[in-house]
Enzyme design. Structure first.
Site, mmCIF file in Angstrom:
data_model
loop_
_atom_site.group_PDB
_atom_site.id
_atom_site.type_symbol
_atom_site.label_atom_id
_atom_site.label_comp_id
_atom_site.label_asym_id
_atom_site.label_seq_id
_atom_site.Cartn_x
_atom_site.Cartn_y
_atom_site.Cartn_z
ATOM 1 C CE LYS A 100 88.214 59.293 29.226
ATOM 2 N NZ LYS A 100 89.204 60.383 28.985
ATOM 3 C CE1 TYR A 121 86.737 61.469 31.939
ATOM 4 C CE2 TYR A 121 87.144 63.711 31.185
ATOM 5 C CZ TYR A 121 87.615 62.508 31.665
ATOM 6 O OH TYR A 121 88.966 62.338 31.864
#
Length: 298
Positions: free
Chosen positions: A168, A140
């Site tokens: 992400k 992330y």
């Protein structure tokens, strides 16, 4: 037209809010009802305990209970990814192992925040977490919140780890994303809703979306149209969602606050935000509702 990209958790993922009761306790019944609603309306996967899920203010036990409850609610109809990232490698390892016990399909691991480790330490952190359980890892990258970018070259090296399978991306570095896409087999998910179409069009897997809490079908339609080869329709659908995306994500309030405000107005489980966040005011809620109605009207 088929989008040729790895999609280990599906294309349309929602970064789900964490419902609370009016007293501020974890609302597991509400979480189950919201999860069922989102999956029934086109979400391939749910990402729990991320930024939108208020992970900094939920306990380890609450995070595990949330995974168990949502897993029961979706009953294999969608993937479950749960956030385990903290600023402490040891704690992150513990959370990854607890997520595996609770039944998550993968873990979302944010860069350690506040301490701002250099890239070699960052790489070691992610490898340590990936080695700690049998679950796939989604990196992330959200430097605006953590203070530390996962540089593209670091991501490329991390892609060699067999359990690091996805990203992400909230870096706002479109060129960097394409560099990683061209040199790895990672599934690259847009983490900023304004990039959902653009990143998917250049080989991304799809999105992990906060806005999908309130318009899951409309965002799914953008990707479906692109996959069907109807680029003009896909572009129009993305443009139709843009005013809502802007108000929810870029108008001064955190996405958690705006998503919960809209969900509450729509009669869906949400509840209050936990301090230090504060609820949206009436004027902001009215603006959000107008943008929502415009988005769904078409």
């Amino acid at each position: 037209m088929t989008i040729d990209a790895p999609t280990p958790f599906g294309r349309a993922l929602c970064a789900m809010i964490t419902p609370f009761t009016e007293e501020g306790a974890l609302d597991l019944d509400g979480a189950q009802r919201l999860a069922d609603h989102l999956v029934s309306r086109g979400c391939d996967g749910l990402v729990l305990s991320g930024t939108t899920g208020e992970s900094p203010t939920t306990t380890d036990a609450e995070k595990a209970a949330l995974v168990e409850a949502v897993r029961e609610a979706v009953d294999g109809r969608a993937s479950i990814v749960t956030g385990v990232g903290t600023f402490d490698t040891r704690h992150t390892v513990e959370l990854a192992r607890e997520a595996e016990k609770a039944g998550a399909d993968a873990v979302l691991v944010v860069s350690p925040y506040y301490s701002r480790p250099p890239q070699d330490a960052l790489e070691e952190h992610f490898r340590t977490v990936a080695d700690a359980s049998g679950l796939p890892v989604v990196l992330y990258d959200i430097p605006g919140r953590t203070g530390t970018r996962i540089e593209p070259d670091t991501v490329i090296r991390l892609a060699e780890h067999p359990r690091i399978v996805a990203v992400k991306d909230c870096s706002y570095d479109f060129l960097g994303a394409q560099k990683v896409l061209s040199r790895t087999e990672l599934a690259y998910y847009a983490g900023c809703d304004e990039h959902n179409l653009a990143l998917t069009a250049v080989g991304g897997a799809g999105y992990i979306s906060t806005v999908a809490n309130v318009v899951p079908e409309q965002l799914r339609a953008v990707i479906d149209a692109l996959e069907a080869g109807d680029t003009p329709v896909s572009a129009r659908l993305q443009q139709r969602a843009t005013p809502l995306i802007e108000l929810m994500m870029a108008a001064g309030l955190p996405g958690t606050v705006t998503a919960k405000a809209l969900l509450g107005e729509l009669g869906l489980p949400a509840g209050p935000v936990r301090a230090p966040l504060r609820p949206a005011g009436r004027e902001a809620v009215d603006g959000l509702l107008a943008a929502y109605e415009e988005c769904v009207a078409g």
